[in-house]
Design a protein around this motif. Sequence first.
Motif, PDB file in Angstrom:
ATOM      1  N   ILE A  98       1.077  -0.884   0.135  1.00 55.85           N
ATOM      2  CA  ILE A  98      -0.041  -0.464  -0.141  1.00 55.85           C
ATOM      3  C   ILE A  98       0.933   0.840   0.074  1.00 55.85           C
ATOM      4  CG2 ILE A  98      -1.827   1.095   1.331  1.00 55.85           C
ATOM      5  CD1 ILE A  98      -2.168  -1.807  -0.109  1.00 55.85           C
ATOM      6  N   ARG A  99       0.671   1.938  -0.582  1.00 54.45           N
ATOM      7  CA  ARG A  99       1.302   3.193  -1.550  1.00 54.45           C
ATOM      8  C   ARG A  99       1.464   4.370   0.243  1.00 54.45           C
ATOM      9  NH1 ARG A  99       2.696   6.323  -6.531  1.00 54.45           N
ATOM     10  NH2 ARG A  99       3.968   6.736  -5.348  1.00 54.45           N
ATOM     11  N   GLN A 100       0.233   4.812   0.648  1.00 56.52           N
ATOM     12  CA  GLN A 100       0.415   5.452   1.618  1.00 56.52           C
ATOM     13  C   GLN A 100       0.272   6.353   1.106  1.00 56.52           C
ATOM     14  OE1 GLN A 100      -0.971   4.486   4.774  1.00 56.52           O
ATOM     15  NE2 GLN A 100      -0.504   2.375   4.808  1.00 56.52           N
ATOM     16  N   PHE A 101      -0.324   6.978  -0.639  1.00 54.32           N
ATOM     17  CA  PHE A 101       0.358   7.952  -0.572  1.00 54.32           C
ATOM     18  C   PHE A 101      -1.132   9.130   0.488  1.00 54.32           C
ATOM     19  CE2 PHE A 101       0.226  11.460  -3.393  1.00 54.32           C
ATOM     20  CZ  PHE A 101       0.697  11.569  -4.418  1.00 54.32           C
ATOM     21  N   ALA A 102       0.068  10.315   0.867  1.00 54.07           N
ATOM     22  CA  ALA A 102      -0.720  11.087   1.612  1.00 54.07           C
ATOM     23  C   ALA A 102      -0.545  11.162   3.418  1.00 54.07           C
ATOM     24  CB  ALA A 102      -1.782  12.477   1.003  1.00 54.07           C
TER      25      ALA A 102
END
Length: 596
Positions: A98-102
């Motif tokens: 999971i990229r955890q964008f922001a």
Amino acid sequence: MPAATSIGGDGRRWWWRLHVTVMATCLATRACSGATTLHYKWVVENIFWSPDGQQNMVMAINGGFPGPNITARVGDTIEVELSNNLNTEGVVIHWHGIRQFATPWSDGTASVSQCVINPGQTFPYNFKVDKAGTYFYHGHYGMQREAGLYGSLIVEEGDEGQKEPFQYDGEFSLLLSDWWHQTVYQQEVGLSSDPFQWINEPQSLLINGRGQYNCSLASRYNSSAALPECSLGGGEQWAPNVLKVLPNKTYRLRIASTTSLASLNLAIGDHNVTVVEADGNYVQPFSTTDVDIYSGETYSVLFTTNQNPYENYWISVGVRGRLPQTPQALALVNYLPNHASKFPVSPPPVTPQWDDYNRSKAFSNKIQGLEGTTPPPPADYDRRIMLLNTQNTIDGLTVWAINNVSLSFPPTPYLGALKYGIKAAFDQTPPPDTFPDWYDIMSPPANPNATTGNAIYTLDFNSTVDVVLQNANTLQPNDSEIHPWHMHGHNFWVLGYGDGKFQRGDEEAFEKTGRRPPLKNTAVIFPFGWTALRFVADNPGAWPFHCHIEPHLHMGMGVVIAEGVDLLGDVPKETLSCGLTGMMFSSGNGEKEGHN
């Protein structure tokens, strides 16, 4: 995705804010329609369990092992209130892939994105999932993954208009792991001892937390088998998984490897499989008899139940890349209405020769991005980083090092130190971007001594970065190991693999092959070889990039990268309650003091 050279200066900030706005709009409408919040309350504790028939201590969630399965849809928000009920140690959970964008503070990496959750404390993880695929979660503090702290995380397509590029009638998830009877605490002491004490090979392999030790389900096929046949009723904690299927249907098998050491191979007796997804990215489908899977990787394969409907069939999982000392793990494909107790006519598939690396490389090269879903990589890079993997010594202790530096995590999380300008939190001298040209990768290091460090690679935001992972000889002659490397916060294009020492111009060889580089988050380096990756530094935060073999990371085999931290808003204080950030917040002087 634009090349780094197309956006510069303030344009980089503008691009990222636009990206966040577009994603937020998608998640608030039913461009990701029907998005919802999934809320979980989890308690981590040690319990007694029998994963392979021998009772042992397992790190469990809500009293079960493996941890609870999570199934979400693209656009959903996942909230996990994680309470630490361990007696003497902290805990974190990493949401692998999971990229955890922001939301970089929810990446779940001790000393990088957050402080550990101390005994008695509760920490809220809160993040959105924006890409369908097969993922998992696991502990990322010490060697807690090996202790059993892991589970499956599946993200399905969100909108009904968003279709997967393949069809199937049902699906199953298989979480693969390895299991030791010696505790991780004993192992950690051995890894940091003089003389060095290696963890050795696992006692068993587990499929969804189930394996068999000191007996074999396959012994009935071999009258001279070394292990006796298992006697099971089916209700035991170590009884094999049973996949109930109907004839002439197509099923999706989601496979994730959370092993601590072992590289694995999976096969279904008398069935071919078609690989369709890798690390949450669709790939060009191809048919194969078996699948190599390294620690940290995930795959989806399709198989059709077109064999004799009056029989059942084995799924076998065996060790690759190391001399096997651990029996295969087995699960059963149960063709209904046959009873699950009906043994297959044929023995389990034989795992390929452990050191047939040409076979392994051929499989890895078959993984290509699916046209129409996988964008091509940027045509060029802004920065190239060469990472030499070596085994070394420091003060008599055996370590792993990257460019002669063995990673040691600091007590203050990098994310907070970077956000608040606390330069005393870690070494400010940049680590080396390469290693000496004269280094001989085919021989043990002439000078085995390395240094310990915690400096990071600071990347220009939205720049294109090439990483070449270079494998080398260990401290022992004629010895080089497989290393699967996992990058947090990003997907990267796997440009290619090569043998020997990477030379300038080698990239031209794989550019001429015509293959479409796949997007992945984990890639293997083969013995005495190199692997070339390309990614865009487009996710503000601090991110580990490391070998996913747990004892190797414990011994220093990793680096930390950071980009665009100044673009982030406030970082939740509960994430940074330790070290120098904890002192900063407790003093009441806030951000101002952090810059002193």
